[in-house]
Design a protein around this motif. Structure first.
Motif, PDB file in Angstrom:
ATOM      1  N   THR A   1     -23.417  44.417 -72.459  1.00 58.13           N
ATOM      2  CA  THR A   1     -22.212  44.350 -73.282  1.00 58.13           C
ATOM      3  C   THR A   1     -22.467  44.901 -74.671  1.00 58.13           C
ATOM      4  OG1 THR A   1     -21.455  42.393 -72.058  1.00 58.13           O
ATOM      5  CG2 THR A   1     -20.466  42.775 -74.219  1.00 58.13           C
TER       6      THR A   1
ATOM      7  N   GLU B   1     -14.570  44.481 -71.449  1.00 61.46           N
ATOM      8  CA  GLU B   1     -15.682  43.598 -71.115  1.00 61.46           C
ATOM      9  C   GLU B   1     -15.188  42.346 -70.407  1.00 61.46           C
ATOM     10  OE1 GLU B   1     -18.753  44.463 -71.350  1.00 61.46           O
ATOM     11  OE2 GLU B   1     -18.239  46.331 -72.359  1.00 61.46           O
TER      12      GLU B   1
ATOM     13  N   THR C   1     -13.728  44.653 -76.041  1.00 63.60           N
ATOM     14  CA  THR C   1     -13.876  43.370 -75.354  1.00 63.60           C
ATOM     15  C   THR C   1     -12.798  43.149 -74.300  1.00 63.60           C
ATOM     16  OG1 THR C   1     -12.735  42.285 -77.206  1.00 63.60           O
ATOM     17  CG2 THR C   1     -15.135  42.183 -77.176  1.00 63.60           C
TER      18      THR C   1
END
Length: 245
Positions: free
Chosen positions: A36, A155, A152
């Motif tokens: 990540t 993600e 994100t």
């Protein structure tokens, strides 16, 4: 896709890839945060290359310094030398916890413990003494939130598989749009407190770092039980804030 052209950020990406390649099987649960973080760093590099900041050189220098603190903690833990306490707690999380919880816990250590120190390292007395320059630095710091929000979201889709993952979707959504930007704003305020300590000399600065260590470590500990991640973050926030001296 816009390539990463900044050599400093590109080197951070290469360093993160090397840590991924060298990760032992016993630490496989730490792969998720590394992957990540690598993708987020690539996104920051693309934003710098695209001219998304007032001072891309300053943002690149900050990003390299910020990542360097994580890499140093990662390497210290791997070698048994002892990482800083917030990272030691994060790295010691139960491997059986859901991947999203590992990401949240390690991200928390990075934002609360590393971020103020990284920002202070790239803010000299001239920056801190100039209202206009400091305001520009703060705007670029805030623009990182836009990069994080865009990244994100992707993600979250990677991490939210399975029953537990789906239950943690609200955590990821609120983290992106509310808790993480607020924590990064708190980190900015912590920079100003640390800067005051730095001006007071080594002992004063060490005392403020000790305060930050205690607050950051306590926050990591709060997040280690996945059943209570959202309630605790909703009530107490994701960040920490140093009191004035």
């Amino acid at each position: 896709m816009t390539p990463i052209v900044n050599p400093g950020v590109a080197e951070v990406v290469a360093q993160l890839r090397r840590r991924l390649d060298d990760l032992p099987p016993a630490s496989a649960h730490r792969r998720t945060f590394l992957e990540t973080y690598l993708r987020i760093t690539e996104a920051v590099g693309r934003a710098v290359a695209a001219g998304g900041f007032e001072d891309g050189g300053w943002v690149s220098g900050w990003d390299v310094t910020f990542a360097g603190l994580f890499l140093a903690a990662h390497d210290a833990d791997a070698s048994g030398d002892g990482a800083p306490r917030p990272w030691r707690l994060a790295f010691g999380a139960d491997p059986a916890l859901p991947p999203l919880v590992h990401v949240l816990v390690e991200l928390n250590a990075h934002v609360n413990w590393d971020l103020p120190q990284a920002l202070l390292a790239v803010l000299d007395d001239a920056d801190l003494g100039s209202e206009d320059l400091l305001a520009s630095r703060r705007r670029d710091h805030a623009r990182i939130d836009e990069v994080l929000a865009a990244q994100t979201a992707a993600e979250g889709r990677r991490l939210n598989g399975g029953l537990v993952g789906r239950a943690l979707v609200p955590v990821n959504t609120r983290l992106t749009h509310r808790f993480l930007p607020r924590a990064r704003e708190q980190a900015w305020r912590n920079v100003l407190v640390l800067a005051e300590g730095r001006r007071g000399g080594p002992e004063a600065y060490a005392a403020r770092l000790q305060d930050l260590d205690a607050l950051s470590s306590a926050k990591v500990t709060e997040l280690l039980d996945p059943r209570w991640v959202l309630p605790r973050v909703a009530v107490r926030g994701f960040g920490v804030e140093l009191p004035p001296a």
